[in-house]
Motif scaffolding. Structure first.
Motif, PDB file in Angstrom:
ATOM      1  N   ILE A  78       0.839  -1.197   0.000  1.00 43.52           N
ATOM      2  CA  ILE A  78       0.000   0.000   0.000  1.00 43.52           C
ATOM      3  C   ILE A  78       0.874   1.248   0.000  1.00 43.52           C
ATOM      4  O   ILE A  78       1.685   1.447   0.901  1.00 43.52           O
ATOM      5  N   LEU A  81      -0.445   6.809   2.700  1.00 39.53           N
ATOM      6  CA  LEU A  81      -1.432   6.586   3.764  1.00 39.53           C
ATOM      7  C   LEU A  81      -0.786   6.282   5.115  1.00 39.53           C
ATOM      8  O   LEU A  81      -1.252   5.404   5.855  1.00 39.53           O
ATOM      9  N   PRO A 118     -13.445   6.777  -4.125  1.00 36.32           N
ATOM     10  CA  PRO A 118     -13.235   5.393  -4.575  1.00 36.32           C
ATOM     11  C   PRO A 118     -11.810   5.191  -5.097  1.00 36.32           C
ATOM     12  O   PRO A 118     -11.191   6.132  -5.596  1.00 36.32           O
ATOM     13  N   GLY A 119     -11.334   3.963  -4.961  1.00 36.34           N
ATOM     14  CA  GLY A 119     -10.045   3.598  -5.546  1.00 36.34           C
ATOM     15  C   GLY A 119      -8.830   4.126  -4.817  1.00 36.34           C
ATOM     16  O   GLY A 119      -7.768   4.289  -5.412  1.00 36.34           O
ATOM     17  N   GLY A 121      -7.611   2.704  -1.863  1.00 35.05           N
ATOM     18  CA  GLY A 121      -6.922   1.676  -1.085  1.00 35.05           C
ATOM     19  C   GLY A 121      -7.659   1.221   0.165  1.00 35.05           C
ATOM     20  O   GLY A 121      -7.057   0.568   1.026  1.00 35.05           O
ATOM     21  N   THR A 123     -10.116  -1.026   0.436  1.00 31.99           N
ATOM     22  CA  THR A 123     -10.205  -2.491   0.437  1.00 31.99           C
ATOM     23  C   THR A 123      -8.836  -3.113   0.706  1.00 31.99           C
ATOM     24  O   THR A 123      -8.711  -4.090   1.446  1.00 31.99           O
ATOM     25  N   TRP A 258       5.553   5.648  -6.307  1.00 33.89           N
ATOM     26  CA  TRP A 258       5.726   4.289  -5.797  1.00 33.89           C
ATOM     27  C   TRP A 258       4.833   3.300  -6.556  1.00 33.89           C
ATOM     28  O   TRP A 258       5.259   2.205  -6.901  1.00 33.89           O
TER      29      TRP A 258
HETATM   30  P1  ADP Z   1     -11.218   1.359  -2.578  1.00 31.26           P
HETATM   31  O1  ADP Z   1     -11.579   0.188  -1.722  1.00 31.26           O
HETATM   32  O2  ADP Z   1     -10.719   2.539  -1.803  1.00 31.26           O
HETATM   33  O3  ADP Z   1     -12.282   1.748  -3.552  1.00 31.26           O
HETATM   34  P2  ADP Z   1      -9.180  -0.408  -3.573  1.00 31.26           P
HETATM   35  O4  ADP Z   1      -8.448  -0.699  -2.311  1.00 31.26           O
HETATM   36  O5  ADP Z   1     -10.121  -1.490  -4.056  1.00 31.26           O
HETATM   37  O6  ADP Z   1      -9.971   0.954  -3.478  1.00 31.26           O
HETATM   38  O7  ADP Z   1      -8.135  -0.079  -4.718  1.00 31.26           O
HETATM   39  C1  ADP Z   1      -8.319  -0.450  -6.073  1.00 31.26           C
HETATM   40  C2  ADP Z   1      -6.972  -0.721  -6.712  1.00 31.26           C
HETATM   41  O8  ADP Z   1      -6.259   0.504  -6.849  1.00 31.26           O
HETATM   42  C3  ADP Z   1      -6.090  -1.624  -5.875  1.00 31.26           C
HETATM   43  O9  ADP Z   1      -6.247  -2.973  -6.216  1.00 31.26           O
HETATM   44  C4  ADP Z   1      -4.693  -1.116  -6.173  1.00 31.26           C
HETATM   45  O10 ADP Z   1      -4.197  -1.740  -7.329  1.00 31.26           O
HETATM   46  C5  ADP Z   1      -4.883   0.348  -6.508  1.00 31.26           C
HETATM   47  N1  ADP Z   1      -4.610   1.209  -5.329  1.00 31.26           N
HETATM   48  C6  ADP Z   1      -5.498   2.056  -4.743  1.00 31.26           C
HETATM   49  N2  ADP Z   1      -4.929   2.712  -3.710  1.00 31.26           N
HETATM   50  C7  ADP Z   1      -3.659   2.253  -3.612  1.00 31.26           C
HETATM   51  C8  ADP Z   1      -2.564   2.538  -2.729  1.00 31.26           C
HETATM   52  N3  ADP Z   1      -2.649   3.436  -1.732  1.00 31.26           N
HETATM   53  N4  ADP Z   1      -1.413   1.852  -2.934  1.00 31.26           N
HETATM   54  C9  ADP Z   1      -1.280   0.964  -3.927  1.00 31.26           C
HETATM   55  N5  ADP Z   1      -2.268   0.664  -4.800  1.00 31.26           N
HETATM   56  C10 ADP Z   1      -3.445   1.289  -4.664  1.00 31.26           C
END
Ligand code: ADP
Length: 360
Positions: A78, A81, A118-119, A121, A123, A258
């Motif tokens: 990750i 954050l 959204p997107g 991290g 999850t 990164w």
């Molecule tokens: P959320 O749950 O916040 O909607 P996710 O955790 O499902 O987002 O993230 C979706 C994808 O985006 C992950 O599988 C990853 O590849 C990429 N991603 C998102 N945030 C990060 C982060 N902080 N570090 C690395 N990859 C990330």
């Protein structure tokens, strides 16, 4: 509760356990369901008390579809954050690893909310918590429970039963992390005209289950994720004691750099200079982690397209025929992959964070 007998039951006592399970006897059960129930039995071959009145097929559904034995995400995967990671470490990982120290005044909250666009991290953090704390991970999307189809058709009450099964199985698989995506759709304050009686009951059931493990000594943590924190009601906020803002990596060029480096290096496609990376980071202000991932994917198509343009057939193409990804590939990909979160939306998160978030 998570003890698994070294010798598999031969099935002779399966009838025993399933006959207590929602009044079903074992003849009515599929072999897969029986096998799943056996795995949850204690050393005495009996199903734990909490599972006895639940429907076997829902227990099986939770064990097979919702439970994830190996979520495959580590902290190091990750980017950025840091504040969220630090809080999660203190609030979740240490207490799960050392329950003897984290009791009394130090006893941790049992509910964590991750909110933000959204997107970003959320999850990933949920999965990493389970991995780092060696806990069983359960992941469910609240919208699947509240879907209008489940409430309109014959499945009335199904969501509540599933919630009971979810918490029941989690309590037999401690320490456990229950990750609920889109938790706002379950614990929303909105009393929309169309709010069905069943979704109200579902919410009540969920809060009851949370209350149950919150007051006990169970090692279960509920992690809710939402893109719409403003929709959560007061009862939900009260139970989700720690509320962490998971922002875009927009102020964090390091995190965007990164992600690019990490994804390309994994595939052996990385050859960008520090200057190139810095240029890409400037051009990706406002991109989420997930936007960055999509951008890298699109950019990495560049060398493939170039090789095909030079006349190499796709069926004969070798890995060596493709060059590493260049700055130009990223520049070509940028118009294809735009930032998915608007500035207006960010304002809402920041406001909510000021009012209800756990600040750094
Ligand atoms: P959320 O749950 O916040 O909607 P996710 O955790 O499902 O987002 O993230 C979706 C994808 O985006 C992950 O599988 C990853 O590849 C990429 N991603 C998102 N945030 C990060 C982060 N902080 N570090 C690395 N990859 C990330």
């Amino acid at each position: 509760g998570s003890f698994v007998p070294p010798i598999r039951n031969n099935g002779s006592n399966v009838g025993n356990m399933t006959s207590r399970c929602a009044g079903k006897n074992d003849d009515a059960l599929e072999d897969s369901t029986k096998a799943c129930l056996e795995m949850l039995c204690g050393p005495d071959g009996e199903l734990p008390e909490k599972l006895r009145n639940l429907e076997p097929r829902l227990i099986e559904h939770v064990s097979n579809e919702i439970m994830d034995r190996d979520p495959h995400v580590r902290w190091d995967d990750i980017a950025g954050l840091e504040h969220a990671k630090k809080c999660v470490m203190e609030m979740v990982i240490w207490p799960l690893l050392r329950p003897d120290i984290f009791k009394g005044c130090r006893s941790p909250g049992k509910g964590l909310l991750l909110f933000g666009p959204p997107g970003t991290g959320k999850t990933m953090i949920g999965k990493a918590i389970a991995g780092e704390a060696k806990a069983t991970f359960f992941s469910i999307s609240a919208s699947s429970l509240t879907s209008k189809w489940a409430s309109i058709f014959s499945l009335i009450g199904e969501g509540e039963k599933l919630v009971r099964a979810l918490f029941g199985v989690a309590s037999c698989r401690q320490p456990a992390v229950i990750f609920v995506d889109e938790i706002d759709s379950l614990l929303s304050q909105r009393k929309s005209d169309g709010e069905h009686e069943s979704s109200r009951r579902l919410k009540t059931q969920f809060l009851i289950e949370m209350e149950g493990f919150d007051s006990g000594s169970e090692q279960i943590l509920l992690v809710g994720a939402t893109n719409r924190p403003q929709e959560l009601d007061e009862a939900a906020r009260r139970r989700l004691t720690k509320r962490l803002y998971i922002p875009l990596p927009s102020s964090d060029k390091e995190a965007r750099a990164w992600i690019i480096r990490n994804l390309l290096e994994k595939d052996g496609l990385f050859k960008l200079s520090d200057e190139d990376i810095s240029t890409i980071c400037k051009l990706t202000e406002g991109y989420s982690g997930s936007d960055m991932k999509n951008l890298v994917k699109e950019a990495s198509m560049g060398p493939l397209r170039e090789a095909l343009r030079q006349g190499i057939e796709i069926t004969r193409l070798q890995k060596e025929d493709m060059q590493p990804v260049t700055l130009q590939d990223f520049e070509n990909a940028l118009p294809q992959v735009r930032a998915s979160v608007s500035l207006n939306e960010l304002g809402i998160y920041e406001e909510w964070n000021k009012q209800f978030g756990s600040l750094s």
